[in-house]
Design an enzyme around this catalytic site. Structure first.
Site, PDB file in Angstrom:
ATOM      1  N   LYS A  53       0.846  -1.202   0.000  1.00  0.00           N
ATOM      2  CA  LYS A  53       0.000   0.000   0.000  1.00  0.00           C
ATOM      3  C   LYS A  53       0.878   1.247   0.000  1.00  0.00           C
ATOM      4  O   LYS A  53       0.579   2.238  -0.672  1.00  0.00           O
ATOM      5  CB  LYS A  53      -0.939  -0.015   1.213  1.00  0.00           C
ATOM      6  CG  LYS A  53      -2.051  -1.050   1.075  1.00  0.00           C
ATOM      7  CD  LYS A  53      -2.854  -1.288   2.340  1.00  0.00           C
ATOM      8  CE  LYS A  53      -3.818  -2.459   2.143  1.00  0.00           C
ATOM      9  NZ  LYS A  53      -4.616  -2.803   3.325  1.00  0.00           N
ATOM     10  N   GLN A  97      -4.843  -1.972   9.548  1.00  0.00           N
ATOM     11  CA  GLN A  97      -4.707  -3.273   8.874  1.00  0.00           C
ATOM     12  C   GLN A  97      -5.296  -4.379   9.753  1.00  0.00           C
ATOM     13  O   GLN A  97      -4.993  -4.473  10.941  1.00  0.00           O
ATOM     14  CB  GLN A  97      -3.228  -3.549   8.556  1.00  0.00           C
ATOM     15  CG  GLN A  97      -2.988  -4.786   7.711  1.00  0.00           C
ATOM     16  CD  GLN A  97      -3.581  -4.699   6.295  1.00  0.00           C
ATOM     17  OE1 GLN A  97      -3.685  -3.625   5.713  1.00  0.00           O
ATOM     18  NE2 GLN A  97      -3.984  -5.829   5.749  1.00  0.00           N
ATOM     19  N   ASP A 120     -10.987   2.547   3.853  1.00  0.00           N
ATOM     20  CA  ASP A 120     -11.257   1.112   3.690  1.00  0.00           C
ATOM     21  C   ASP A 120     -12.756   0.849   3.534  1.00  0.00           C
ATOM     22  O   ASP A 120     -13.153  -0.254   3.144  1.00  0.00           O
ATOM     23  CB  ASP A 120     -10.776   0.343   4.931  1.00  0.00           C
ATOM     24  CG  ASP A 120      -9.491  -0.425   4.683  1.00  0.00           C
ATOM     25  OD1 ASP A 120      -9.225  -0.781   3.523  1.00  0.00           O
ATOM     26  OD2 ASP A 120      -8.773  -0.685   5.673  1.00  0.00           O
TER      27      ASP A 120
HETATM   28  N1  GUN Z   1      -6.903  -7.262   5.813  1.00  0.00           N
HETATM   29  C1  GUN Z   1      -7.207  -7.952   4.693  1.00  0.00           C
HETATM   30  N2  GUN Z   1      -7.687  -7.116   3.754  1.00  0.00           N
HETATM   31  C2  GUN Z   1      -7.698  -5.890   4.296  1.00  0.00           C
HETATM   32  C3  GUN Z   1      -8.090  -4.608   3.814  1.00  0.00           C
HETATM   33  O1  GUN Z   1      -8.553  -4.416   2.683  1.00  0.00           O
HETATM   34  N3  GUN Z   1      -7.935  -3.573   4.673  1.00  0.00           N
HETATM   35  C4  GUN Z   1      -7.462  -3.748   5.921  1.00  0.00           C
HETATM   36  N4  GUN Z   1      -7.370  -2.681   6.702  1.00  0.00           N
HETATM   37  N5  GUN Z   1      -7.105  -4.913   6.406  1.00  0.00           N
HETATM   38  C5  GUN Z   1      -7.217  -5.978   5.588  1.00  0.00           C
END
Ligand code: GUN
Length: 293
Positions: A53, A97, A120
């Site tokens: 990211k 996350q 998100d």
């Molecule tokens: N864990 C797995 N996929 C994601 C996501 O898209 N965002 C976040 N914050 N955690 C995740």
């Protein structure tokens, strides 16, 4: 043989579009968009996701920052970190996350995120807006699938869609998005899950199957109809000592046999995953344009 829904190619194109948009804003004297991530602990997949990211931010000209916290952090301390980001005006969005350590209540953490910074799209306010067809942040994976269907001109109106898996970040929102008015959308959706009786009875009739189960090679050719569109959200690490990393990534779909029967299919890796990453940037861009105007 099915056509490939190429998430790598399409996400590159979308990132290029975002990069050009950012340059225009910055040339006019605006600050760059800024995304932050909170990462708790050392979970291998999570570390990789967050690294990616941050790389994506750099590639499109965003500012990024990372808040790394120990596995042992208390819920209260984590809530405190979130409060700081919630009121930080230099920040357009942030993510926490997932998964979080077991001693932390995930719902409480998600509820604490400022919905205007929730890029998100996990906060119930954004989930509610999505369900009610109001503007808000869409969760990145379902959003990425929608954009993929749109850009590849996959027809969805009146189609029978089967979603496998009812998770809060993929299956459930995906089922809502496909049943919303518009394109992509206007589908007749069946949301299936672990308690569904005779899953195959549903998948066999589906025009579009979207699988988000996390069971490698689960979907076989005999479970789909000829010409179906197959979207594979599964991405499971399978131990493999012959690989340098010690694992390979497996989707929910038995790719070679299903691809022979489908009309369109997403590969794993290289399908939905890169689209998810690009949509986080799109959401951050949306927040940025709300903020600087
Ligand atoms: N864990 C797995 N996929 C994601 C996501 O898209 N965002 C976040 N914050 N955690 C995740």
């Amino acid at each position: 043989m099915a056509n490939i829904l190429d998430g790598i190619k399409l996400s590159k194109q979308i990132k290029q579009e975002i990069k050009e948009e950012v340059s225009k804003f910055v040339e006019k004297g605006n600050r760059a968009p800024h995304l932050s991530a909170i990462l708790v602990g050392e979970n291998g997949a999570s570390v990789t996701y967050v690294d990616n990211k941050i790389k994506d931010c750099q590639a499109v000209g965003f500012r990024s920052s990372l808040v790394r916290l120990p596995e042992t952090i208390s819920e209260e301390e984590l809530l405190n970190e979130i409060s700081k980001l919630n009121i930080d005006d230099s920040l357009d969005g942030f993510i926490v996350q997932l998964p979080l350590p077991k001693h932390i209540d995930q719902e409480k953490i998600i509820m604490a995120i400022n919905p205007d910074k929730d890029v998100d799209g996990f906060h119930p306010e954004n989930f509610g807006k999505m369900a009610l067809e109001m503007d808000g942040f869409l969760p990145a994976t379902p959003y990425g699938i929608m954009v993929m269907l749109e850009r590849y001109n996959i027809s969805t109106e009146g189609k029978d869609v089967v979603v496998i898996g009812r998770s809060r970040i993929v299956g459930k929102p995906m089922s809502i998005l496909m049943s919303r008015k518009g394109n992509p959308g206007d589908s007749t959706v069946t949301l299936t899950h672990s308690k569904t009786k005779d899953l195959v009875e549903y998948t066999k009739k589906a025009d579009i199957v979207i699988t988000a189960l996390g069971v490698p090679h689960f979907l076989k050719a005999e479970m789909i109809k000829d010409g179906a569109v197959i979207v594979d959200v599964g991405i499971t690490r399978v131990d493999d000592s012959t690989k340098e990393r010690g694992f390979y990534l497996a989707g929910d779909v038995d790719f070679s046999e299903v691809a022979a029967k489908a009309s369109w299919i997403t590969p794993v890796p290289g399908g939905v995953g890169p689209m998810t990453r690009a949509m986080l940037l799109k959401n951050t861009m949306q927040s940025y344009t709300n903020n600087i105007q």
